[in-house]
Design a protein around this motif. Sequence first.
Motif, PDB file in Angstrom:
ATOM      1  N   TRP A 130      39.994  49.536  47.312  1.00 67.61           N
ATOM      2  CA  TRP A 130      40.451  49.868  48.654  1.00 67.61           C
ATOM      3  C   TRP A 130      39.204  50.458  49.484  1.00 67.61           C
ATOM      4  O   TRP A 130      38.244  51.097  48.845  1.00 67.61           O
ATOM      5  N   VAL A 144      49.688  47.799  46.224  1.00 68.59           N
ATOM      6  CA  VAL A 144      49.490  48.197  47.649  1.00 68.59           C
ATOM      7  C   VAL A 144      50.707  48.084  48.357  1.00 68.59           C
ATOM      8  O   VAL A 144      51.656  47.238  48.129  1.00 68.59           O
ATOM      9  N   PRO A 189      41.179  42.675  43.639  1.00 66.63           N
ATOM     10  CA  PRO A 189      40.274  41.384  43.954  1.00 66.63           C
ATOM     11  C   PRO A 189      38.660  41.132  43.802  1.00 66.63           C
ATOM     12  O   PRO A 189      38.073  40.358  43.816  1.00 66.63           O
ATOM     13  N   ARG A 195      45.153  46.793  37.350  1.00 63.04           N
ATOM     14  CA  ARG A 195      46.057  46.496  38.256  1.00 63.04           C
ATOM     15  C   ARG A 195      46.338  47.239  39.586  1.00 63.04           C
ATOM     16  O   ARG A 195      45.898  48.170  39.387  1.00 63.04           O
ATOM     17  N   ARG A 196      46.192  46.356  40.818  1.00 61.98           N
ATOM     18  CA  ARG A 196      46.235  47.381  41.969  1.00 61.98           C
ATOM     19  C   ARG A 196      47.691  46.890  42.793  1.00 61.98           C
ATOM     20  O   ARG A 196      48.052  45.665  42.927  1.00 61.98           O
ATOM     21  N   VAL A 232      53.636  45.340  49.037  1.00 59.17           N
ATOM     22  CA  VAL A 232      53.101  44.146  49.673  1.00 59.17           C
ATOM     23  C   VAL A 232      52.144  43.253  48.792  1.00 59.17           C
ATOM     24  O   VAL A 232      51.815  41.992  49.071  1.00 59.17           O
ATOM     25  N   SER A 233      51.741  43.974  47.931  1.00 55.86           N
ATOM     26  CA  SER A 233      50.697  43.278  46.783  1.00 55.86           C
ATOM     27  C   SER A 233      50.937  43.703  45.584  1.00 55.86           C
ATOM     28  O   SER A 233      50.829  45.230  45.431  1.00 55.86           O
ATOM     29  N   ASP A 234      50.731  43.115  44.601  1.00 56.83           N
ATOM     30  CA  ASP A 234      50.873  43.561  43.061  1.00 56.83           C
ATOM     31  C   ASP A 234      49.922  42.450  42.185  1.00 56.83           C
ATOM     32  O   ASP A 234      50.535  41.584  42.188  1.00 56.83           O
ATOM     33  N   GLY A 235      48.761  43.111  42.095  1.00 58.34           N
ATOM     34  CA  GLY A 235      48.074  42.096  40.900  1.00 58.34           C
ATOM     35  C   GLY A 235      46.741  42.548  40.695  1.00 58.34           C
ATOM     36  O   GLY A 235      46.490  43.928  40.832  1.00 58.34           O
ATOM     37  N   GLU A 249      47.348  45.157  54.570  1.00 56.78           N
ATOM     38  CA  GLU A 249      46.126  44.144  54.654  1.00 56.78           C
ATOM     39  C   GLU A 249      45.050  44.499  53.864  1.00 56.78           C
ATOM     40  O   GLU A 249      44.662  45.625  54.011  1.00 56.78           O
ATOM     41  N   ASP A 250      44.281  43.782  53.139  1.00 50.81           N
ATOM     42  CA  ASP A 250      43.370  44.195  52.013  1.00 50.81           C
ATOM     43  C   ASP A 250      42.132  44.293  52.987  1.00 50.81           C
ATOM     44  O   ASP A 250      41.520  43.533  53.539  1.00 50.81           O
TER      45      ASP A 250
END
Length: 176
Positions: A40, A5, A23, A2-3, A17-20, A53-54
Amino acid sequence: MRRVVTGHDVDGRSVVVSDGPVPRSREFTSLPGWISRLPWATEPGAPVSRTGEDPTPKVTHVLPAPGGTRFIVLTFPPESAMADPAFDPVAFDAEQRADSPGIAELIGPDGMHTTPTVDYGIVLQGEIVLELDDGNCTPLAAGDIVIQNGTRHAWRNRSGRPVTMAFVLIGTEPDH
Protein backbone atom coordinates in the motif's frame (compact mmCIF):
# COMPACT_ATOMS: atom_id res chain seq x y z
CA MET A 1 1.39 -13.02 1.35
CA ARG A 2 -2.28 -12.07 1.46
CA ARG A 3 -3.57 -8.48 1.35
CA VAL A 4 -7.06 -7.60 2.57
CA VAL A 5 -8.30 -4.08 1.72
CA THR A 6 -11.42 -2.51 3.18
CA GLY A 7 -13.64 0.24 1.86
CA HIS A 8 -17.31 1.23 1.88
CA ASP A 9 -20.32 0.06 -0.06
CA VAL A 10 -22.86 2.42 -1.65
CA ASP A 11 -24.68 2.69 1.71
CA GLY A 12 -21.49 3.71 3.53
CA ARG A 13 -21.04 0.39 5.35
CA SER A 14 -17.54 -1.06 5.73
CA VAL A 15 -16.77 -3.98 3.43
CA VAL A 16 -13.81 -5.95 2.14
CA VAL A 17 -13.17 -4.66 -1.38
CA SER A 18 -10.10 -6.75 -2.16
CA ASP A 19 -8.72 -10.01 -0.79
CA GLY A 20 -5.77 -11.67 -2.47
CA PRO A 21 -2.03 -11.63 -2.99
CA VAL A 22 -0.01 -8.41 -2.85
CA PRO A 23 -0.21 -7.31 -6.51
CA ARG A 24 3.07 -5.38 -6.47
CA SER A 25 5.46 -8.13 -5.42
CA ARG A 26 8.76 -9.15 -6.97
CA GLU A 27 11.04 -12.12 -6.39
CA PHE A 28 14.45 -11.07 -7.64
CA THR A 29 16.19 -13.31 -10.17
CA SER A 30 19.58 -11.67 -9.55
CA LEU A 31 19.51 -12.57 -5.83
CA PRO A 32 17.31 -15.60 -5.10
CA GLY A 33 15.47 -15.17 -1.82
CA TRP A 34 15.21 -11.37 -2.08
CA ILE A 35 11.51 -10.52 -2.23
CA SER A 36 10.13 -6.98 -2.36
CA ARG A 37 6.46 -6.19 -1.79
CA LEU A 38 4.58 -2.89 -1.82
CA PRO A 39 1.16 -3.64 -0.27
CA TRP A 40 0.00 0.00 0.00
CA ALA A 41 0.95 3.64 -0.41
CA THR A 42 -0.50 7.08 0.25
CA GLU A 43 0.34 10.40 -1.33
CA PRO A 44 0.55 13.73 0.53
CA GLY A 45 -2.86 15.30 1.05
CA ALA A 46 -4.75 12.44 -0.58
CA PRO A 47 -8.00 11.54 1.16
CA VAL A 48 -8.54 8.07 2.58
CA SER A 49 -9.80 5.82 -0.21
CA ARG A 50 -13.41 4.98 0.56
CA THR A 51 -13.55 2.52 -2.34
CA GLY A 52 -10.26 0.76 -1.53
CA GLU A 53 -8.85 1.64 -4.94
CA ASP A 54 -5.33 0.21 -5.20
CA PRO A 55 -2.79 3.08 -5.28
CA THR A 56 0.28 0.87 -5.81
CA PRO A 57 0.23 0.75 -9.64
CA LYS A 58 0.57 4.56 -9.70
CA VAL A 59 3.64 4.63 -7.41
CA THR A 60 6.65 5.78 -9.42
CA HIS A 61 8.99 6.35 -6.46
CA VAL A 62 9.09 3.98 -3.52
CA LEU A 63 10.52 6.81 -1.40
CA PRO A 64 7.46 8.79 -0.23
CA ALA A 65 7.22 12.57 -0.57
CA PRO A 66 6.77 14.57 2.66
CA GLY A 67 3.41 13.57 4.10
CA GLY A 68 3.18 10.42 1.99
CA THR A 69 3.61 6.85 3.16
CA ARG A 70 4.79 3.52 1.82
CA PHE A 71 4.13 0.10 3.33
CA ILE A 72 6.93 -2.24 2.24
CA VAL A 73 7.59 -5.87 3.15
CA LEU A 74 11.07 -7.22 2.35
CA THR A 75 12.53 -10.68 2.62
CA PHE A 76 16.31 -10.66 2.89
CA PRO A 77 18.23 -13.82 1.94
CA PRO A 78 21.25 -14.72 4.07
CA GLU A 79 24.21 -12.38 3.50
CA SER A 80 26.20 -15.39 2.27
CA ALA A 81 24.08 -15.34 -0.94
CA MET A 82 26.01 -12.25 -2.02
CA ALA A 83 29.30 -14.16 -1.62
CA ASP A 84 28.12 -16.85 -4.04
CA PRO A 85 30.24 -16.74 -7.24
CA ALA A 86 27.01 -16.71 -9.26
CA PHE A 87 25.88 -13.44 -7.61
CA ASP A 88 26.00 -10.52 -10.07
CA PRO A 89 25.99 -7.20 -8.16
CA VAL A 90 25.41 -5.19 -11.36
CA ALA A 91 22.28 -7.22 -12.20
CA PHE A 92 21.08 -6.91 -8.59
CA ASP A 93 21.55 -3.13 -8.67
CA ALA A 94 19.61 -2.90 -11.95
CA GLU A 95 16.78 -5.01 -10.52
CA GLN A 96 16.73 -2.87 -7.34
CA ARG A 97 16.50 0.32 -9.40
CA ALA A 98 13.62 -1.10 -11.45
CA ASP A 99 11.76 -2.36 -8.37
CA SER A 100 12.47 0.42 -5.86
CA PRO A 101 13.06 3.72 -7.68
CA GLY A 102 13.78 6.56 -5.29
CA ILE A 103 15.40 4.36 -2.65
CA ALA A 104 17.67 2.09 -4.69
CA GLU A 105 19.72 5.06 -5.91
CA LEU A 106 20.55 5.93 -2.31
CA ILE A 107 22.03 2.54 -1.40
CA GLY A 108 25.83 2.42 -1.48
CA PRO A 109 27.93 -0.62 -2.44
CA ASP A 110 28.20 -1.45 1.27
CA GLY A 111 24.41 -1.40 1.66
CA MET A 112 24.44 1.78 3.75
CA HIS A 113 21.78 4.37 2.95
CA THR A 114 19.87 7.34 4.36
CA THR A 115 16.33 8.39 3.48
CA PRO A 116 14.39 11.54 4.43
CA THR A 117 11.77 9.41 6.16
CA VAL A 118 10.74 8.13 9.54
CA ASP A 119 10.53 4.36 9.17
CA TYR A 120 8.70 1.95 11.44
CA GLY A 121 10.26 -1.49 10.99
CA ILE A 122 9.03 -4.76 12.44
CA VAL A 123 10.91 -8.04 12.20
CA LEU A 124 8.23 -10.54 11.20
CA GLN A 125 10.42 -13.62 10.84
CA GLY A 126 14.07 -14.42 11.49
CA GLU A 127 17.02 -12.47 12.85
CA ILE A 128 18.79 -9.47 11.33
CA VAL A 129 21.39 -6.89 12.33
CA LEU A 130 20.86 -3.12 12.06
CA GLU A 131 24.21 -1.46 11.34
CA LEU A 132 24.61 2.30 11.83
CA ASP A 133 27.32 4.51 10.36
CA ASP A 134 29.28 4.56 13.62
CA GLY A 135 29.76 0.78 13.20
CA ASN A 136 27.28 -0.02 15.95
CA CYS A 137 25.45 -3.29 15.19
CA THR A 138 22.17 -4.09 16.93
CA PRO A 139 20.79 -7.62 16.58
CA LEU A 140 17.02 -7.88 16.08
CA ALA A 141 14.68 -10.89 16.18
CA ALA A 142 11.06 -11.64 15.30
CA GLY A 143 8.76 -9.23 17.13
CA ASP A 144 11.40 -6.50 17.53
CA ILE A 145 10.55 -2.99 16.36
CA VAL A 146 12.90 -0.32 14.98
CA ILE A 147 12.12 3.39 14.66
CA GLN A 148 14.48 4.69 11.98
CA ASN A 149 14.75 8.50 12.20
CA GLY A 150 16.44 9.28 8.89
CA THR A 151 19.76 7.82 10.04
CA ARG A 152 22.36 6.20 7.81
CA HIS A 153 22.05 2.43 8.15
CA ALA A 154 22.24 -1.02 6.55
CA TRP A 155 20.52 -4.33 7.17
CA ARG A 156 22.74 -7.41 7.61
CA ASN A 157 21.29 -10.92 7.53
CA ARG A 158 24.07 -12.97 9.11
CA SER A 159 21.69 -15.67 10.33
CA GLY A 160 21.93 -18.14 7.46
CA ARG A 161 18.11 -18.08 7.04
CA PRO A 162 15.71 -15.67 5.28
CA VAL A 163 14.45 -12.68 7.28
CA THR A 164 11.18 -10.87 6.59
CA MET A 165 10.59 -7.32 7.78
CA ALA A 166 7.65 -4.94 7.37
CA PHE A 167 8.32 -1.21 7.05
CA VAL A 168 6.08 1.84 7.04
CA LEU A 169 7.98 4.80 5.57
CA ILE A 170 6.64 8.27 6.31
CA GLY A 171 7.97 11.06 4.12
CA THR A 172 9.44 14.03 6.02
CA GLU A 173 10.97 17.33 5.07
CA PRO A 174 14.75 16.95 4.54
CA ASP A 175 17.14 18.69 6.94
CA HIS A 176 18.52 21.92 5.58
